[in-house]
Design a protein around this motif. Structure first.
Motif, mmCIF file in Angstrom:
data_model
loop_
_atom_site.group_PDB
_atom_site.id
_atom_site.type_symbol
_atom_site.label_atom_id
_atom_site.label_comp_id
_atom_site.label_asym_id
_atom_site.label_seq_id
_atom_site.Cartn_x
_atom_site.Cartn_y
_atom_site.Cartn_z
ATOM 1 N N GLY A 1 0.805 -1.207 0.000
ATOM 2 C CA GLY A 1 0.000 0.000 0.000
ATOM 3 C C GLY A 1 0.842 1.262 0.000
ATOM 4 O O GLY A 1 2.023 1.243 0.360
ATOM 5 N N GLU A 2 0.233 2.352 -0.432
ATOM 6 C CA GLU A 2 0.903 3.646 -0.488
ATOM 7 C C GLU A 2 0.831 4.366 0.854
ATOM 8 O O GLU A 2 -0.181 4.290 1.556
ATOM 9 N N ILE A 3 1.898 5.075 1.174
ATOM 10 C CA ILE A 3 1.935 5.910 2.373
ATOM 11 C C ILE A 3 2.184 7.348 1.948
ATOM 12 O O ILE A 3 3.110 7.623 1.182
ATOM 13 N N GLU A 4 1.369 8.253 2.457
ATOM 14 C CA GLU A 4 1.570 9.677 2.184
ATOM 15 C C GLU A 4 2.415 10.282 3.302
ATOM 16 O O GLU A 4 2.166 10.038 4.485
ATOM 17 N N SER A 5 3.415 11.063 2.921
ATOM 18 C CA SER A 5 4.289 11.689 3.915
ATOM 19 C C SER A 5 4.656 13.091 3.473
ATOM 20 O O SER A 5 4.560 13.447 2.298
ATOM 21 N N GLU A 6 5.089 13.868 4.459
ATOM 22 C CA GLU A 6 5.561 15.233 4.216
ATOM 23 C C GLU A 6 6.867 15.419 4.961
ATOM 24 O O GLU A 6 7.018 14.986 6.100
ATOM 25 N N GLY A 7 7.845 16.055 4.298
ATOM 26 C CA GLY A 7 9.118 16.277 4.966
ATOM 27 C C GLY A 7 10.222 16.626 3.999
ATOM 28 O O GLY A 7 9.994 16.913 2.823
ATOM 29 N N PHE A 8 11.449 16.601 4.522
ATOM 30 C CA PHE A 8 12.620 16.878 3.693
ATOM 31 C C PHE A 8 12.927 15.676 2.795
ATOM 32 O O PHE A 8 12.632 14.525 3.152
ATOM 33 N N TYR A 9 13.536 15.971 1.658
ATOM 34 C CA TYR A 9 14.051 14.906 0.812
ATOM 35 C C TYR A 9 15.473 15.248 0.388
ATOM 36 O O TYR A 9 15.910 16.397 0.445
ATOM 37 N N ASN A 10 16.196 14.219 -0.023
ATOM 38 C CA ASN A 10 17.559 14.387 -0.511
ATOM 39 C C ASN A 10 17.807 13.341 -1.598
ATOM 40 O O ASN A 10 17.547 12.158 -1.384
ATOM 41 N N VAL A 11 18.256 13.779 -2.764
ATOM 42 C CA VAL A 11 18.589 12.860 -3.854
ATOM 43 C C VAL A 11 20.064 13.023 -4.194
ATOM 44 O O VAL A 11 20.600 14.129 -4.200
ATOM 45 N N TYR A 12 20.727 11.896 -4.487
ATOM 46 C CA TYR A 12 22.165 11.923 -4.712
ATOM 47 C C TYR A 12 22.595 10.656 -5.438
ATOM 48 O O TYR A 12 21.903 9.621 -5.386
ATOM 49 N N PRO A 13 23.730 10.688 -6.144
ATOM 50 C CA PRO A 13 24.217 9.484 -6.830
ATOM 51 C C PRO A 13 24.720 8.455 -5.837
ATOM 52 O O PRO A 13 25.403 8.787 -4.866
#
Length: 544
Positions: A182-194
């Motif tokens: 199932g899907e979970i909805e969340s709110e907050g910081f994200y960080n993407v990186y190699p």
């Protein structure tokens, strides 16, 4: 008479037998007719039960299968290892075409499957699956938890936070692993990186849920999203690129699948969650940390804040390496404050790689960068506000640059210069966003004796109402002192504690050329207030 009767019986039996001239037909074995294009292998055994799915299927993937009572008994006798996976069995499919006809909505569905259960482990390979209404005995319908906290009775098909528990594995040592659909909805910081070589060059992402969205994630005995490495995902669709185009670090609202709980089990953390929807992105963060496929931009973490991915309540310390695969590439460290979205450059270095020390003090606004490789040292920081109300950071270096003849020498605590050992060094700056560092205080303590020439003065200071003894070194005397390179003030004037120095220099006022020996030399400079250097007076030799 008896002979006649026996003869008659023999004739009767002979007349009932086959005639002597009858030809017996040849007996032929039955021949199975083969259909062109069809092999003669036995038809595979199929098993019935239920699956739990959220309707998201990748090119390859996994579905959890709950055998009905009859199928479970059959598997126990034939293939006991898959049954050890718990109430549900993980079935991995190598091709999406195998599951292309399965439902796209979260639920529990009755199915008939064909799988290779003979593998040496609990995971089996799914070969065929179809929906059906005709299955055996369903042993458990599932229960619903009113909050996000699970208990020890949790099992497959249970419902919590709008999710369905798909698998529970319990180990003899108390370890528990729980998977969800199932899907979970969340709110907050994200960080993407190699991800680099460690992750086989797959791009990686982290979302750190905060606020009320934390309650959307199930927990087990206190282990949940706030003390687990979730949400942890890889680039599997176009949504990752949208995050990267927005910023390497930002905030938003998201939906993800693949959440699990690992309780009381060590080992690595696999990247297994998937980003399924970007509900919104905070435009204030757009471009604040530009994403570059060749660079690594991440918050620094330590044991205390590792599950928050380095995002504390007020700020994060960010490091950015230009070429993440080149260990000699420069690294820039930033203070990232949330209130004003301040991005304050702390330092850039191609020489040291710093970690974030765990803050065990009472002031959450203080942090410290440390390195234990090549000249171990630390740099401490304190977050606050400048005189105009903007975010500012005070930083304190435990090394400084001192003049040694015509050369400028970097001195760390414990190093020796001019025959003196640096016991303590504090070079303090104030830094704000888009402004150069402002040096405002220097405090250094040295041990070791030094003999200086110059003028020694003893007098009564009427302004302060105290007796004072101080020394002004001449040009040759200054050369024997560790001189810090700065523009605050010149060194060479040394003040002594009167009560200690009067036994050596006397109590009468004077101003004489002399040669003195000192120890415990202290440099004290401040851009905002009057300050003096100090030392212990060891001896005085008055010169003619």
């Amino acid at each position: 008479m008896k002979k006649l009767l026996l003869f008659a019986m023999i004739l009767l039996l002979t007349s009932c037998s086959k005639p002597a001239n009858t030809v017996e037909p040849e007996i032929e074995e039955p021949v199975s007719e083969s259909i062109e294009g069809e092999d003669n292998e036995p038809e595979p055994v199929r098993y019935t039960g239920e699956i739990i799915t959220d309707g998201f299927y990748g090119k390859t993937g996994r579905i959890y299968f709950i055998p009905d009572k009859e199928t479970r008994e059959l598997l126990k006798s034939e293939y006991p290892l898959p049954v050890d996976a718990g109430e549900s069995i993980p079935l991995d499919y190598p091709d999406i075409n195998i599951v292309k006809d399965l439902p796209l909505d979260l639920g529990v569905y009755k199915v008939e499957v064909e799988a290779d259960f003979s593998s040496e482990g609990i995971i089996s390979e799914l070969q065929f699956i179809k929906l059906t209404e005709e299955i055996g005995t369903v042993e458990y319908e599932g229960k619903t938890y009113p909050t996000n906290e699970l208990d020890e009775t949790v099992t497959a098909k249970d419902k919590v936070c709008g999710l369905i528990v798909s698998n529970v594995r319990k180990y003899d040592d108390g370890g528990v692993m729980i998977d969800f659909e199932g899907e979970i909805e969340s709110e907050g910081f994200y960080n993407v990186y190699p991800g680099g070589e460690f992750f086989n060059y797959i791009n990686i992402g982290r979302i750190v849920p905060d606020g009320e969205s934390v309650k959307n994630f199930p927990s087990y005995k206190g282990v949940g999203v706030n003390n687990n490495f979730s949400v942890y995902f890889a680039e599997t669709n176009e949504l990752y690129k949208k995050l990267a185009e927005h910023s390497a670090i930002g905030r938003g609202r998201f939906k993800t699948i693949g959440y699990d709980i690992v309780y009381n089990i060590g080992g690595g953390v696999p990247v297994k969650e998937t980003l399924t929807e970007i509900i919104s992105l905070d435009e204030d963060y757009k471009g604040i940390f530009p994403y570059d496929v060749n660079s690594m931009t991440r918050p620094l973490i330590n044991e205390k804040i590792k599950y928050k991915n380095g995002f504390t309540d007020k700020y994060a310390v960010i490091y950015s390496r230009n070429d993440f695969e080149n260990e000699n590439s420069p690294i820039t460290y930033y203070f990232f404050g949330y209130d004003e979205l301040s991005k304050i450059k702390l330092l850039t270095t191609d020489e040291f790689s710093y970690g974030l020390k765990e803050n065990t003090g009472d002031n959450p606004n203080e942090f410290e960068l440390i390195t234990d490789i090549k000249n171990p040292h630390s740099i401490s920081f304190r977050y606050g506000k400048s005189s105009d109300g903007k975010d500012s950071v005070r930083k304190n270096y435990t090394y400084g640059y001192f003049r040694d003849g015509d050369e400028l020498v970097r001195v760390f605590e414990g190093d020796t210069i001019k025959g003196m050992t640096a016991e303590s060094i504090g070079i303090q700056y104030i830094t704000t966003q888009d402004a150069p560092d402002e040096l405002f205080r220097i405090t250094c303590e040295f041990t070791g004796e030094a003999t200086l020439t110059g003028k020694l003065i003893s007098y009564f200071d009427e302004g302060y109402g105290v007796n004072m003894i101080y020394f002004v070194a001449d040009e040759e005397g200054i050369k024997k002192l560790p001189i810090h390179d700065d523009d605050i003030r010149k060194q060479g004037s040394i003040h002594f504690d009167y009560e200690s120095a009067k036994d050596i220099a006397g109590t009468e006022p004077f101003e004489e050329n002399c040669e003195i020996t000192i120890d415990n030399y202290v440099i004290s400079k401040s851009s905002g207030t009057e300050s003096y250097d100090g030392a212990d007076l060891i001896s005085v030799n008055f010169l003619e």
